[in-house]
Design a protein around this motif. Structure first.
Motif, PDB file in Angstrom:
ATOM      1  N   ASP A  48       0.826  -1.111   0.212  1.00 25.43           N
ATOM      2  CA  ASP A  48      -0.008   0.015   0.135  1.00 25.43           C
ATOM      3  C   ASP A  48       0.962   1.330  -0.072  1.00 25.43           C
ATOM      4  OD1 ASP A  48      -2.705   0.055  -0.302  1.00 25.43           O
ATOM      5  OD2 ASP A  48      -3.015   0.112   1.864  1.00 25.43           O
ATOM      6  N   LEU A  73       2.971  -7.284  -4.049  1.00 21.43           N
ATOM      7  CA  LEU A  73       1.756  -7.778  -3.813  1.00 21.43           C
ATOM      8  C   LEU A  73       1.897  -9.610  -4.221  1.00 21.43           C
ATOM      9  CD1 LEU A  73      -1.330  -8.208  -3.191  1.00 21.43           C
ATOM     10  CD2 LEU A  73      -1.776  -7.248  -5.215  1.00 21.43           C
ATOM     11  N   CYS A 140      -1.539  -2.605  -9.860  1.00 22.40           N
ATOM     12  CA  CYS A 140      -1.745  -3.733  -8.728  1.00 22.40           C
ATOM     13  C   CYS A 140      -2.871  -4.801  -9.273  1.00 22.40           C
ATOM     14  CB  CYS A 140      -2.119  -3.593  -7.367  1.00 22.40           C
ATOM     15  SG  CYS A 140      -0.672  -2.964  -6.572  1.00 22.40           S
ATOM     16  N   THR A 144      -6.682  -2.843  -3.042  1.00 20.70           N
ATOM     17  CA  THR A 144      -6.057  -3.424  -1.935  1.00 20.70           C
ATOM     18  C   THR A 144      -6.507  -2.557  -0.554  1.00 20.70           C
ATOM     19  OG1 THR A 144      -4.434  -1.498  -2.128  1.00 20.70           O
ATOM     20  CG2 THR A 144      -3.886  -3.567  -3.317  1.00 20.70           C
ATOM     21  N   SER A 406      -6.070  -2.391   6.221  1.00 25.49           N
ATOM     22  CA  SER A 406      -5.948  -2.811   4.823  1.00 25.49           C
ATOM     23  C   SER A 406      -4.869  -4.275   4.925  1.00 25.49           C
ATOM     24  CB  SER A 406      -5.110  -1.882   4.162  1.00 25.49           C
ATOM     25  OG  SER A 406      -5.899  -0.781   3.951  1.00 25.49           O
ATOM     26  N   GLY A 407      -5.022  -5.092   3.710  1.00 28.39           N
ATOM     27  CA  GLY A 407      -4.535  -6.395   3.621  1.00 28.39           C
ATOM     28  C   GLY A 407      -5.194  -7.468   4.150  1.00 28.39           C
ATOM     29  N   VAL A 410      -8.239  -8.689  -0.520  1.00 31.05           N
ATOM     30  CA  VAL A 410      -7.696  -7.962  -1.501  1.00 31.05           C
ATOM     31  C   VAL A 410      -8.639  -8.607  -2.620  1.00 31.05           C
ATOM     32  CG1 VAL A 410      -5.821  -8.052  -3.290  1.00 31.05           C
ATOM     33  CG2 VAL A 410      -5.219  -7.843  -0.935  1.00 31.05           C
TER      34      VAL A 410
END
Length: 414
Positions: A48, A73, A140, A144, A406-407, A410
């Protein structure tokens, strides 16, 4: 009618989720992010905020940053740090902070709903911030960071959530700031279909937080449509990652202000001008003044706290924007007395989220700012009323806590 759909989430292994999950990219600067990941190669900040893995002289908007984000990623996917669910599912994401819970549905929402104003907004976005996330999502090939949405509670959705949260959780960890994060996997097709149908009865979804991420995700979807003129509307790029919370769960904290100078006024001149629109009452106690009702403000100047109360006639009670406390302060004090015309661009004002506490305001004044203002929080109903009216809030009107990590999820666009 809101379109909410299931998706095949790419998500961390159970034994690594606590190391992968990270605060949103925009709540810290690059140097702070570098410090956060020093001993954690799994942190999602490597995706990110990928400039942390490049030379410090690298411009954060350079193409190499987005390429690095993509490589990081898919490197995590190749190393099996991330797995992808074999079937489309929905998820329940609960956060617990200081004993208070907020529980939402993790799913994908429609870029068409955003464009058609079924997903309501309450903030303007800035082109340069949008372009950053457009590049990030495009390189990406994935959303995300989730968009933080809310809706007016529906009993049947609450009942499904209650049933599924009695089951064994997929993830259950506590982040470094003491917030609990619990996730349940809804992999039953009938339940997923029922949720999709129930959300069709939701007239509007509202962006609580993440306007730039949402706008960027939509624009990437539009780019993909141009690249695929025969698209049928079901492709993943037509949807973006969201966590959708019932409005009753959400908690908005105060978003306070500090100002560098008095615009050439002496303290006495300043207080005299403030008294024209506000009743001023010195606080006898030494503790910071925290407003307990609308139209009241705390003011810290020269080592002393005051309570300000807006006088009648200083704002339009029937106007959803003008009656906001942030508008009352801006229109009756910050602009006319301190000459802060646009808080977005002025370098004389700064903003302090309520999570930092009111002692932080005192600290900022002691360190060089001159005056601080503590605010009464904007309510979720005020946010919805403004969005329903097609209006926008003044900048820095809301501070939501806890922040979505976040994470954990996805959403791939292919």
């Amino acid at each position: 009618m809101a379109i909410v759909k299931s998706f095949k989430a790419i998500r961390p292994r159970k034994d690594l989720v606590d190391k992968v999950a990270a605060l949103p990219y925009d709540v810290m600067n690059t140097q702070e992010a570098r410090e956060m990941v020093k001993s954690n190669p799994y942190s999602f900040l490597h995706v990110d905020k990928a400039q942390i893995d490049l030379n410090p002289s690298t411009n954060q908007y350079d193409k190499v940053v987005y390429e690095k984000a993509r490589d990081n990623l898919y490197g995590m996917i190749d190393k099996k740090i991330y797995i992808q669910d074999p079937e489309k599912s929905m998820y329940i994401y609960r956060q617990v902070m200081d004993g208070r819970e907020q529980t939402g549905i993790v799913a994908c929402t429609s870029i068409d709903d955003y464009m058609n104003d079924i997903i309501k907004k309450h903030e303007h976005t800035r082109a340069e911030k949008e372009q950053d996330r457009i590049n990030h999502v495009d390189y990406c090939n994935a959303n995300t960071g989730p968009i933080f949405l809310t809706y007016k509670n529906i009993k049947e959705i609450d009942e499904i959530v209650e049933i599924w949260t009695k089951k064994e959780a997929e993830y259950n960890f506590v982040s470094e700031d003491g917030i609990s994060h619990i996730v349940w996997l809804i992999d039953d097709k009938n339940t997923v279909e029922k949720l999709e149908n129930l959300f069709k009865d939701v007239k509007y979804l509202y962006i609580a937080d993440g306007h730039h991420r949402a706008a960027s995700a939509v624009k990437v979807g539009q780019l993909r449509r141009k690249e695929n003129p025969n698209y049928n509307g079901n492709e993943e790029f037509n949807f973006f990652l969201s966590v959708i919370f019932p409005s009753e769960d959400l908690y908005i904290m105060d978003y306070n202000r500090v100002v560098k100078d008095l615009n050439g006024n002496s303290k006495d001149e300043f207080l005299n001008k403030v008294s024209e629109k506000f009743e001023i009452k010195p606080c006898d106690i030494c503790e910071p003044y925290k407003p307990s009702e609308k139209c009241t403000f705390g003011m810290y100047i020269d080592k002393k706290w005051y309570k300000l109360t807006a006088k009648k006639g200083t704002y339009n009670e029937k106007d959803p924007v003008d009656s906001l406390d942030v508008s009352i302060l801006q229109n009756n004090l910050l602009r006319p007395i301190l000459a802060i015309e646009d808080p977005r661009t002025s370098d004389r004002i700064d903003f302090v989220g309520g999570i930092r506490g009111l002692k932080e305001l005192e600290k900022r004044v002691e360190e060089g700012m001159v005056v601080a203002f503590s605010m009464y929080p904007t309510s979720i109903m005020e946010l919805m009323d403004i969005a329903d009216a097609g209006r926008v809030m003044p900048p820095k009107s809301t501070w939501f806590e806890p922040k979505l990590r976040s994470g954990i999820f996805v959403h791939e666009l292919k």
